[in-house]
Write an enzyme that holds these catalytic residues in place. Structure first.
Site, PDB file in Angstrom:
ATOM      1  N   THR A  69      -0.030   0.564   6.731  1.00 50.72           N
ATOM      2  CA  THR A  69       0.098  -0.471   5.717  1.00 50.72           C
ATOM      3  C   THR A  69       0.221  -1.798   6.453  1.00 50.72           C
ATOM      4  O   THR A  69       0.607  -1.828   7.615  1.00 50.72           O
ATOM      5  CB  THR A  69       1.335  -0.271   4.818  1.00 50.72           C
ATOM      6  OG1 THR A  69       2.520  -0.303   5.634  1.00 50.72           O
ATOM      7  CG2 THR A  69       1.298   1.056   4.081  1.00 50.72           C
ATOM      8  N   GLY A  70      -0.097  -2.875   5.748  1.00 51.70           N
ATOM      9  CA  GLY A  70      -0.020  -4.191   6.375  1.00 51.70           C
ATOM     10  C   GLY A  70      -1.382  -4.841   6.464  1.00 51.70           C
ATOM     11  O   GLY A  70      -2.318  -4.418   5.775  1.00 51.70           O
TER      12      GLY A  70
ATOM     13  N   GLY B 150      -4.760  -5.448   6.822  1.00 54.99           N
ATOM     14  CA  GLY B 150      -5.857  -4.501   7.037  1.00 54.99           C
ATOM     15  C   GLY B 150      -6.868  -4.961   8.051  1.00 54.99           C
ATOM     16  O   GLY B 150      -7.433  -4.149   8.796  1.00 54.99           O
TER      17      GLY B 150
ATOM     18  N   VAL C 132     -12.675  -5.678   1.404  1.00 51.78           N
ATOM     19  CA  VAL C 132     -12.195  -4.309   1.574  1.00 51.78           C
ATOM     20  C   VAL C 132     -11.241  -4.292   2.753  1.00 51.78           C
ATOM     21  O   VAL C 132     -11.561  -4.832   3.816  1.00 51.78           O
ATOM     22  CB  VAL C 132     -13.374  -3.331   1.809  1.00 51.78           C
ATOM     23  CG1 VAL C 132     -12.870  -1.946   2.144  1.00 51.78           C
ATOM     24  CG2 VAL C 132     -14.271  -3.293   0.581  1.00 51.78           C
TER      25      VAL C 132
ATOM     26  N   THR D 201       0.877  -1.171   0.000  1.00 53.23           N
ATOM     27  CA  THR D 201       0.000   0.000   0.000  1.00 53.23           C
ATOM     28  C   THR D 201       0.906   1.210   0.000  1.00 53.23           C
ATOM     29  O   THR D 201       2.069   1.102   0.372  1.00 53.23           O
ATOM     30  CB  THR D 201      -0.826   0.028   1.317  1.00 53.23           C
ATOM     31  OG1 THR D 201      -1.698  -1.085   1.353  1.00 53.23           O
ATOM     32  CG2 THR D 201      -1.640   1.291   1.489  1.00 53.23           C
TER      33      THR D 201
ATOM     34  N   ASP E 130      -8.215  -1.982   5.151  1.00 53.73           N
ATOM     35  CA  ASP E 130      -8.254  -0.804   6.034  1.00 53.73           C
ATOM     36  C   ASP E 130      -8.044   0.511   5.276  1.00 53.73           C
ATOM     37  O   ASP E 130      -8.446   1.572   5.754  1.00 53.73           O
ATOM     38  CB  ASP E 130      -7.175  -0.931   7.115  1.00 53.73           C
ATOM     39  CG  ASP E 130      -5.781  -1.097   6.530  1.00 53.73           C
ATOM     40  OD1 ASP E 130      -5.651  -1.752   5.464  1.00 53.73           O
ATOM     41  OD2 ASP E 130      -4.816  -0.584   7.120  1.00 53.73           O
TER      42      ASP E 130
HETATM   43  N1  ASP Z   1      -3.498  -2.586   4.308  1.00 49.77           N
HETATM   44  C1  ASP Z   1      -3.752  -3.120   3.010  1.00 49.77           C
HETATM   45  C2  ASP Z   1      -4.966  -3.991   3.044  1.00 49.77           C
HETATM   46  O1  ASP Z   1      -5.137  -4.733   3.988  1.00 49.77           O
HETATM   47  C3  ASP Z   1      -2.637  -3.884   2.429  1.00 49.77           C
HETATM   48  C4  ASP Z   1      -1.264  -3.480   2.839  1.00 49.77           C
HETATM   49  O2  ASP Z   1      -1.029  -2.393   3.255  1.00 49.77           O
HETATM   50  O3  ASP Z   1      -0.333  -4.278   2.727  1.00 49.77           O
HETATM   51  O4  ASP Z   1      -5.711  -3.974   2.089  1.00 49.77           O
END
Ligand code: ASP
Length: 374
Positions: A273-274, A276, A251, A222, A253
């Site tokens: 990020t990460g 969600g 969907v 992200t 975060d």
């Molecule tokens: N946070 C994002 C999601 O879960 C993905 C990401 O940031 O790696 O869609």
């Protein structure tokens, strides 16, 4: 109506949405003194001189031929653009980059091989937000999210409705699946399609081996970018193709205000990020802004660490935990305070974030809860 009051500043519409134009701070009712950036303090130290831009690590770098997200966002603010326009145009560079398979064009698709994008924006002075989720065929979901903020009385448009709204504003439709992303999806489909995000009834738990097998197959990624202008006004954006191979319609975060992004013009801005699901279930970005608001408020880095700790405390299912009982997934939080102090934190040691402060774009190490190898 206040803040964004007159919508006249958005004569922009389709052309501006598809181009790099933006609203002027004057039209937003913001007086933005021209100011060259000066020396800034470290990630968790004293206030940095304004303006400041912070982003996930993909906010810096990219192909040598193009500017980075944080550089463009800073350049636009120094040229007098408002921070919302600056961050949205900054992340647009990454949305257009086919080599970043976590955002926009070339993003990894859902389990049907279709790219579905999520994005949100929030603007401090008006405390308004806009977001889109599950948007297909549009390269720049963050520009559509900005138009949701500017040209609707809503906060979030999803799926077909979001696409129709984008079409109405003149966004070009395209196939977002690059050859590289299609091949990655095909490989997953051919080799691992039995192990997806569907869980059998009554089994929120799966075997540790199955959990380990799943981990590498799902890639996250992200870009989050937040900025504070010379006048101390805040804005943020988070844009993503989300979890790879997700169930269509999933969907994350990123488009959820309070989870993947939150901005309060009195306090600061934060994003993530990460994984969600973990960020949504702990209201990550809102938790950080509220921690910075306290009296005495936490520093951005410590507020990000507190949100990471909340995730650790609330990760109850063993399929999501390592044998040490920690989350087996990654989350990174990023934050900037109104005075320009910035910071980021991740659950595990390792990740970096991008920042442009004190006249210099650079990467810095995130604070963390668990040292490598511990
Ligand atoms: N946070 C994002 C999601 O879960 C993905 C990401 O940031 O790696 O869609």
């Amino acid at each position: 109506m206040s803040g964004f009051t007159r919508r006249e500043f958005i004569s922009a519409s389709a052309a501006a949405a598809a181009g790099a134009a933006g609203s002027s701070p004057a039209a937003l009712g913001v007086v933005l003194p021209r100011q060259e950036p000066a020396a800034a303090a470290g990630a968790s130290g004293a206030a940095a001189n304004l303006p400041v831009v912070i982003a996930s690590s993909n906010g810096l770098g990219g192909p040598p031929a193009r500017k980075s997200c944080v550089e463009l966002a800073m350049e636009l603010m120094l040229a007098g653009k408002d921070p919302l326009t600056a961050v949205v145009e900054g992340v647009a560079l990454v949305e257009a980059d086919p080599n970043d398979q976590s955002v926009g064009y070339g993003g990894l698709p859902n389990e049907d091989g279709v790219v579905e994008l999520d994005a949100s924006v929030m603007y401090g002075p008006s405390h308004r937000s806009g977001a889109v989720a599950g948007l297909q065929r549009i390269m720049h979901p963050s520009r559509v999210a900005k138009l949701v903020l500017e040209r609707t009385d809503h906060c979030l448009l999803v799926g077909e409705g979001a696409l129709r709204f984008a079409r109405a504003h003149g966004f070009e439709e395209m196939n977002l699946l690059t050859e590289a992303s299609r091949k990655a999806w095909l490989k997953w489909k051919e080799n691992h399609s039995d192990d997806d995000d569907w869980l059998p009834e009554g089994s929120n738990e799966i075997s540790p081996q199955a959990a380990a097998d799943r981990a590498w197959r799902h890639t996250f990624g992200t870009i989050n970018c937040c900025a504070v202008s010379a006048a101390g006004d805040l804005a943020g954006v988070t844009t993503t193709s989300g979890l790879s191979w997700k169930i269509p319609g999933r969907v994350g975060d990123s488009p959820i205000i309070g989870a993947g992004l939150y901005v309060d013009n009195e306090v600061g801005a934060a994003g993530s990020t990460g994984r969600g699901e973990a960020v949504i279930q702990t209201c990550g970005a809102h938790t950080i802004v509220e921690a910075m608001r306290r009296d005495p408020g936490l520093s951005p880095a410590d507020a990000c660490k507190e949100a990471c700790q909340r995730i650790v405390d609330k990760t109850k299912l063993s399929r999501l935990r390592t044998k040490e009982g920690r989350p087996d997934f990654g989350v990174i939080f990023y934050a900037v305070r109104k005075d320009g102090t910035f910071g980021a934190a991740s659950i595990q040691e390792g990740p970096e974030f991008a920042v442009f402060a004190g006249g210099k774009a650079r990467r810095e190490k995130c604070a963390f809860l668990y040292p490598k190898g511990s």
